[in-house]
Design an enzyme around this catalytic site. Structure first.
Site, mmCIF file in Angstrom:
data_model
loop_
_atom_site.group_PDB
_atom_site.id
_atom_site.type_symbol
_atom_site.label_atom_id
_atom_site.label_comp_id
_atom_site.label_asym_id
_atom_site.label_seq_id
_atom_site.Cartn_x
_atom_site.Cartn_y
_atom_site.Cartn_z
ATOM 1 N N ARG A 37 -10.226 11.559 0.134
ATOM 2 C CA ARG A 37 -9.199 10.584 0.499
ATOM 3 C C ARG A 37 -9.875 9.220 0.577
ATOM 4 O O ARG A 37 -11.073 9.094 0.383
ATOM 5 C CB ARG A 37 -8.433 10.968 1.778
ATOM 6 C CG ARG A 37 -9.091 11.871 2.749
ATOM 7 C CD ARG A 37 -10.268 11.252 3.446
ATOM 8 N NE ARG A 37 -9.916 9.960 4.020
ATOM 9 C CZ ARG A 37 -10.736 8.963 4.248
ATOM 10 N NH1 ARG A 37 -12.017 9.062 3.955
ATOM 11 N NH2 ARG A 37 -10.330 7.823 4.772
ATOM 12 N N ASP A 94 -5.231 0.182 1.387
ATOM 13 C CA ASP A 94 -4.809 1.067 0.292
ATOM 14 C C ASP A 94 -4.088 0.317 -0.811
ATOM 15 O O ASP A 94 -3.981 0.788 -1.938
ATOM 16 C CB ASP A 94 -3.909 2.178 0.830
ATOM 17 C CG ASP A 94 -4.741 3.146 1.642
ATOM 18 O OD1 ASP A 94 -4.991 2.859 2.822
ATOM 19 O OD2 ASP A 94 -5.180 4.151 1.069
ATOM 20 N N GLN A 124 -9.013 10.443 11.047
ATOM 21 C CA GLN A 124 -10.091 10.038 10.133
ATOM 22 C C GLN A 124 -11.190 9.245 10.861
ATOM 23 O O GLN A 124 -12.344 9.268 10.460
ATOM 24 C CB GLN A 124 -9.544 9.178 8.983
ATOM 25 C CG GLN A 124 -8.724 9.958 7.972
ATOM 26 C CD GLN A 124 -7.249 9.862 8.268
ATOM 27 O OE1 GLN A 124 -6.839 9.794 9.415
ATOM 28 N NE2 GLN A 124 -6.430 9.879 7.234
ATOM 29 N N ALA A 179 -8.670 5.079 -0.581
ATOM 30 C CA ALA A 179 -8.126 4.556 -1.839
ATOM 31 C C ALA A 179 -9.137 4.560 -2.998
ATOM 32 O O ALA A 179 -8.829 5.072 -4.088
ATOM 33 C CB ALA A 179 -7.556 3.155 -1.599
ATOM 34 N N ASN A 218 -2.268 -0.435 4.902
ATOM 35 C CA ASN A 218 -3.404 0.415 5.286
ATOM 36 C C ASN A 218 -2.888 1.517 6.215
ATOM 37 O O ASN A 218 -1.685 1.605 6.502
ATOM 38 C CB ASN A 218 -4.493 -0.432 5.956
ATOM 39 C CG ASN A 218 -5.795 0.333 6.140
ATOM 40 O OD1 ASN A 218 -6.287 0.970 5.201
ATOM 41 N ND2 ASN A 218 -6.364 0.304 7.331
ATOM 42 N N LYS A 219 -3.799 2.333 6.668
ATOM 43 C CA LYS A 219 -3.462 3.496 7.502
ATOM 44 C C LYS A 219 -2.517 3.109 8.648
ATOM 45 O O LYS A 219 -2.687 2.065 9.259
ATOM 46 C CB LYS A 219 -4.770 4.085 8.046
ATOM 47 C CG LYS A 219 -4.654 5.310 8.912
ATOM 48 C CD LYS A 219 -3.831 6.411 8.294
ATOM 49 C CE LYS A 219 -4.335 6.867 6.941
ATOM 50 N NZ LYS A 219 -3.346 7.713 6.220
HETATM 51 O O1 MRU Z 1 -4.859 8.708 4.179
HETATM 52 P P1 MRU Z 1 -6.242 8.243 3.858
HETATM 53 O O2 MRU Z 1 -7.301 8.865 4.692
HETATM 54 O O3 MRU Z 1 -6.525 8.330 2.370
HETATM 55 O O4 MRU Z 1 -6.205 6.700 4.216
HETATM 56 C C1 MRU Z 1 -7.360 5.916 4.027
HETATM 57 C C2 MRU Z 1 -7.205 4.536 4.513
HETATM 58 O O5 MRU Z 1 -6.166 4.137 5.005
HETATM 59 C C3 MRU Z 1 -8.359 3.604 4.269
HETATM 60 O O6 MRU Z 1 -8.415 2.635 5.272
HETATM 61 C C4 MRU Z 1 -8.166 2.910 2.912
HETATM 62 O O7 MRU Z 1 -7.957 3.852 1.905
HETATM 63 C C5 MRU Z 1 -9.309 2.068 2.563
HETATM 64 S S1 MRU Z 1 -10.709 3.035 2.097
HETATM 65 C C6 MRU Z 1 -11.960 2.058 1.622
#
Ligand code: MRU
Length: 364
Positions: free
Chosen positions: A53, A244, A203, A55, A254-255
């Site tokens: 996972r 993302d 995460q 991005a 983002n998350k």
């Molecule tokens: O759902 P996920 O774990 O894939 O979400 C990840 C995030 O939100 C990260 O902050 C984002 O992808 C940036 S990673 C460099």
């Protein structure tokens, strides 16, 4: 980065030149497992079910998935089918579409017989570019941490809050939000990281904390609701998060929970930075709140929590009554006005159309 003294990236091609190994992130921090992906379905499942996972890593995994498919069937139809199959796995991170478009555009121009080899070469290039981008983000973000350190008393750490995992596990190596932190720690700039737990999938607690333990970076795990309080008390010098998808005018997706951190940061005068690799910019979108598709994941991710029991078993427990429905929007959008700056591989700029197009004139 290193795991027990050995250098790892999050994804690599095996000696057979075809199958791909990944760190299966579902088991961290309790178990370090490596899994081999050896069919288009494996690649799609690994992305959809979050064995990988983040991005940038989603994009790279999809690129290798397409390469795998070219060894099975290099026709135009198979190329389109692989694009569709991989694209439908996760809707929000734009790196997925970016990588798939880059692969398909490159391969369609080639004779079928050349496609498999060219596909692995292009996927390797995308992976290598990710590492270089993250190194550059690290250098650019380090300047901000150094400036913050200069405002502290000697020896006092710069306190950085981060959300989710935008660390090396979310990329091929180094991470985006964590790249400046690792560089600062290596340089001896005192840093301390407040790690948001990041419900529902944790995460922060499971991945970012594991990374920071592994690299000896001082940190404290906090619940997602603690950030505002710590900012009011002056305990946070800056926030650095990943993204993302960032729109052409600087809205940051983002998350889930990132937006609340940005609101609290703005209310308390805490700088809020976003580490942004250029493949994460969606130049076709200007209104992040209305135009970015937000992934809705299974409610079970909210009701069931993974952990390790005292006897060492890694298992799930239920935290809410059977029958209570759970909603699970996985991302939110922070409007550009709440973002202090975007840390890109080309430099730090304002979260605005002018800022981004000034840095990437070829895209504007
Ligand atoms: O759902 P996920 O774990 O894939 O979400 C990840 C995030 O939100 C990260 O902050 C984002 O992808 C940036 S990673 C460099």
């Amino acid at each position: 980065m290193k795991v027990q003294g050995r250098h790892y990236t999050t994804i690599w091609v095996n000696e057979d030149g075809r199958s791909v190994d990944i760190i299966d992130q579902r088991w961290l921090p309790h178990e370090f497992r490596i899994v081999t992906l050896a069919s288009l379905e494996d690649f799609a499942t690994a992305i959809r079910d979050m064995w990988v996972r983040g991005a940038p890593l989603i994009g790279v995994t999809a690129a290798y998935g397409m390469a795998w498919q070219m060894t099975a069937d290099p026709s135009d139809a198979a190329l389109d089918e692989a694009w569709e199959r991989l694209h439908e796995t996760r809707p929000t991170a734009i790196n997925l579409r970016w990588a798939l478009d880059a692969m398909r555009g490159h391969l369609k121009a080639l004779p079928e017989a050349d496609r498999a080899e060219a596909a692995y070469a292009r996927a390797r290039e995308i992976a290598a570019e990710d590492i270089e981008i993250n190194r550059a983000i690290g250098r650019n973000g380090l300047a901000l941490i150094r400036e913050a350190a200069a405002r502290k008393k000697p020896g006092e750490p710069v306190n950085i809050l981060t959300h989710c995992n935008a660390g090396w596990l979310a990329t091929v190596d180094y991470g985006t939000a964590t790249a400046p932190i690792y560089l600062a720690a290596e340089e001896g700039v005192p840093v301390h990281v407040y790690v948001d737990e990041t419900r529902p999938r944790n995460q922060g607690a499971q991945l970012t904390a594991w990374e920071l333990v592994g690299h000896g970076v001082p940190h404290t795990l906090i619940v997602d609701n603690a950030g505002g309080h710590l900012m009011q008390r002056g305990n946070i010098d800056m926030v650095i998060v990943g993204t993302d998808r960032t729109t052409a005018n600087g809205d940051v997706c983002n998350k889930i929970g990132t937006y609340l951190k940005a609101l609290a940061a703005a209310d308390n005068g805490v700088p809020f930075y976003v580490a942004l690799p250029s493949p994460t910019i969606d130049w076709t979108v200007s209104d992040g709140i209305r135009e970015i598709p937000i992934e809705e994941r299974a409610g079970d991710e909210v009701s069931l929590v993974w952990g390790r029991t005292a006897d060492g078993a890694v298992t799930q427990v239920r935290t809410s009554p059977e029958g209570t429905p759970a909603g699970n929007p996985a991302f939110d959008v922070t409007p550009a006005r709440l973002v202090t700056g975007l840390i890109t591989e080309r430099g730090v700029v304002a979260a605005s159309r002018e800022g981004l197009s000034g840095l990437y004139p070829e895209r504007s």
